[in-house]
Scaffold this motif. Sequence first.
Motif, PDB file in Angstrom:
ATOM      1  N   TYR A  79      47.748  21.610  64.431  1.00  0.00           N
ATOM      2  CA  TYR A  79      46.618  20.728  64.028  1.00  0.00           C
ATOM      3  C   TYR A  79      46.958  19.281  63.979  1.00  0.00           C
ATOM      4  O   TYR A  79      46.279  18.490  64.334  1.00  0.00           O
ATOM      5  CB  TYR A  79      45.879  21.277  62.670  1.00  0.00           C
ATOM      6  N   LEU A  83      38.027  23.224  63.247  1.00  0.00           N
ATOM      7  CA  LEU A  83      38.916  22.011  62.675  1.00  0.00           C
ATOM      8  C   LEU A  83      38.528  20.744  63.477  1.00  0.00           C
ATOM      9  O   LEU A  83      38.614  19.548  62.619  1.00  0.00           O
ATOM     10  CB  LEU A  83      40.453  22.452  62.954  1.00  0.00           C
ATOM     11  N   THR A  89      37.430  17.361  61.207  1.00  0.00           N
ATOM     12  CA  THR A  89      37.901  16.196  61.504  1.00  0.00           C
ATOM     13  C   THR A  89      37.092  15.038  61.741  1.00  0.00           C
ATOM     14  O   THR A  89      37.286  14.055  61.113  1.00  0.00           O
ATOM     15  CB  THR A  89      38.941  16.344  62.518  1.00  0.00           C
ATOM     16  N   GLU A 146      40.527  23.797  54.454  1.00  0.00           N
ATOM     17  CA  GLU A 146      40.699  24.918  55.345  1.00  0.00           C
ATOM     18  C   GLU A 146      41.798  26.317  55.070  1.00  0.00           C
ATOM     19  O   GLU A 146      41.907  27.142  55.731  1.00  0.00           O
ATOM     20  CB  GLU A 146      40.894  24.709  56.918  1.00  0.00           C
TER      21      GLU A 146
END
Length: 444
Positions: A303, A94, A98, A415
């Motif tokens: 997240y 992640l 990003t 995702e």
Amino acid sequence: MSANAATTANGEPSGSRFRIPKVPFWAQIVAGLVLGVLLGWLAKGQDIGWLKDTLGHIGDIFIRLLKLAVAPLVFFAILVSITNLRKVNNAARLAGQTLLWFMITSLIAVAIGITIGLLTNPGAGTGLTPKDGKAPENSGSWIDFLTGIVPTDVITPFTELNVLQIVFLAAVAGIAALALGEKAKPILSLSEAVLELLQKALWWVIRLAPLGTVGLIGYAIADYGWDLVSKYATFTADVYIGCALVMFGVYPLLLATVAKVNPIQFFKGAWPAIQLAFVSRSSVGTMPVTQKVTERLGVPKEYTSFAVPFGATTKMDGCAAIYPALAAIFIAQIFDVQLGVQDYLLIAFVSVVGSAATAGLTGATVMLTLTLSTLGLPLEGVGLLMAIDPILDMIRTATNVAGQALVPVIVAAREKILDHDAYNSASSSPIDDEPERRQVPVPA
């Protein structure tokens, strides 16, 4: 008298029709903008010194209140966001996604800025000369940027509001807490509590945004007037058009094709953060709102608590991509310097790698001086743009914040951790009016 005597036919209290209707926050902001323009025009046209000073003080107090929370907010937000990654099984992936999408969107933004600058020649016909410029007191270079990341002590970054050094200290503390494991649990609990306290206090400041808008907009018009704006008309239009193309062209395209979600829903959900960014001119000051709107767009909280603070200090499509590209072209034309292909490639490189220098505060002077020094352009050119900067900074910061909410949505969708029901039901209502959304676990 019966128990129902005090109710209407609809079952509502009879006195309810006398209640003063609640004015939506966006309407308060718009009213502040209109009132600020009118008062600024009056102060400028009638030369009312006390009104201009009052507007300036109101705007200054609002910005000071925002900045008051910046240093501790950044520190604890980054620290907590890093430690929250322990709750996410695919944290490394992640984080990598990003960062990748931060870079991709920055490259697109800087390409748009360069293209608009080459098509419009913003420095031509302004009547400005190199003599009108003035070198800034503080400038940025790659040496300053690299050596300035590491502070000499732990106090100065907070007293001098060096956000980049605060981010460094917070990252080190967060990584150390992860390494300590259970031993660091009391510190993490305290950090989370302090962060919630700071965000609550900042909410009170945010509610003052309509009043701050009156002061900031009014003083800008009273101080600069329309005559100054006319000299920078092409450049100002370029910045606003470039930011609008990114926000309402590139972002919706990415949402529709990459995330495969409805772009209109994104803007409905993210609008409170975007409008506050436009007024406050601070990505960090807007960060609590940005985080909440990103959560209500269906991005898991675990997240979001990492991606948004990270983006608030490094993701600057307006201040670090579109603006430096246009400003470099503008200054080069004023100083009669020819830029080549390699220069435009350098602008793109600086925009992607050096955007952390902007650090989410009002203004983009450090990023601009970093760009100019890399290209070998005179730093005196910065002085040409300082007067018009507050007007430009509003749309730049709005673009920054829109991008900071966009990337987590894209990554979460790719995702397969995006809550599509929450996304499709997101509204533009003030986020403090909404109930807490059920958290969706982040799968491995």
